[in-house]
Scaffold this active site. Structure first.
Site, mmCIF file in Angstrom:
data_model
loop_
_atom_site.group_PDB
_atom_site.id
_atom_site.type_symbol
_atom_site.label_atom_id
_atom_site.label_comp_id
_atom_site.label_asym_id
_atom_site.label_seq_id
_atom_site.Cartn_x
_atom_site.Cartn_y
_atom_site.Cartn_z
ATOM 1 N N ASN A 159 0.744 -0.907 -0.014
ATOM 2 C CA ASN A 159 0.109 0.137 0.108
ATOM 3 C C ASN A 159 0.886 1.072 0.065
ATOM 4 O O ASN A 159 2.039 1.108 0.627
ATOM 5 C CB ASN A 159 -0.834 -0.125 1.354
ATOM 6 N N HIS B 243 0.929 5.131 1.184
ATOM 7 C CA HIS B 243 0.273 5.890 2.428
ATOM 8 C C HIS B 243 1.120 7.381 2.488
ATOM 9 O O HIS B 243 2.168 7.397 2.377
ATOM 10 C CB HIS B 243 0.450 5.115 3.861
ATOM 11 N N SER C 47 4.965 6.699 2.301
ATOM 12 C CA SER C 47 5.663 5.103 2.789
ATOM 13 C C SER C 47 4.977 4.206 1.863
ATOM 14 O O SER C 47 3.734 4.211 1.574
ATOM 15 C CB SER C 47 5.461 4.830 4.042
ATOM 16 N N ASP D 159 -2.517 0.188 7.839
ATOM 17 C CA ASP D 159 -1.234 1.039 7.864
ATOM 18 C C ASP D 159 -0.341 0.627 8.693
ATOM 19 O O ASP D 159 0.796 1.748 9.168
ATOM 20 C CB ASP D 159 -1.473 2.217 8.078
#
Ligand code: GAR
Length: 211
Positions: free
Chosen positions: A107, A109, A136, A145
């Protein structure tokens, strides 16, 4: 060739960065599908225009979050993806669909994790008086997260910055970061699980820099 599935809810500029890098011959990967919870997302429009399978799964048509997630990942699995990239996918995923895919889902972020998981990251960095901000790419684990951070990009916060100016300055850096991490995956240099990241056969003790 690395087969990449992209999950996106919004505008799709990170998807665009991947598509463009592939088009320029800078990323040896193939986007096998774009999957979205939002029919009107820019990401789906972009995928269609690029001739990539674009699949909308509507959360409103499922009785529960888990039912939606299972349907979504049936489509993702059918695409044969090696790597699943969440690029602005704004739904929390159930642990039941995340856990079996931890070693192949990342992911992007918009914060220097572990700072500011969740929403409103730019404003929270400003409110905290931070000097630096960034983005990130991390391993997706069931906790939001919170997976191991693979790589980051960092920008300085300037006097007078607003959430909007920070977001605008960060976005092109996000694009470069995401392309770099997917490239490392395509080159076979990166592997990961819920506890650690291995880059060039070494366990990372901190995030790589994409700057
Ligand atoms: C990006 O800024 C990404 O970091 C963020 O959403 C934006 C998507 O932009 N992701 C999150 O906030 C995830 N919690 P895009 O649709 O133009 O790629």
């Amino acid at each position: 060739m690395l087969r990449v599935a992209v999950l996106a809810s919004g505008r799709g500029s990170n998807l665009r960065a991947l598509v463009d890098a592939i088009g320029r011959g800078e990323l040896a990967a193939c986007i096998v599908g774009v999957f979205s919870d939002k029919a009107a997302s820019g990401a789906l429009a972009l995928a269609r225009a690029a001739g990539i399978a674009a699949i909308h799964v509507d959360p409103k048509t499922f009785p529960s979050r888990l039912d939606f997630d299972r349907a979504l990942f049936e489509h993702v699995d059918a695409s044969g993806a090696d790597l699943i990239v969440c690029a602005g996918f704004m739904r929390i995923l159930s642990p039941e669909v995340v856990a079996p895919r931890v070693a192949r889902m990342i992911n992007i972020h918009p914060s220097l994790l572990p700072n500011y998981p969740g929403l409103h990251t730019h404003q929270r960095a400003l409110d905290a008086g931070d000097r630096d901000h960034g983005a990130s790419v991390h391993v997706v684990i069931p906790a939001l997260d919170a997976g191991p951070v693979i790589a980051q990009t960092r920008i300085a916060i300037a006097p007078g910055d607003t959430a909007e100016s920070l977001a605008a300055r960060l976005l092109p850096r996000e694009h470069a970061l995401l392309v770099q991490v997917v490239r490392w995956c395509s080159e076979g240099r990166l592997r990961f699980d819920a506890e650690r990241v291995v880059f060039d056969e070494r366990h990372l003790t901190g995030p790589l820099s994409a700057d």
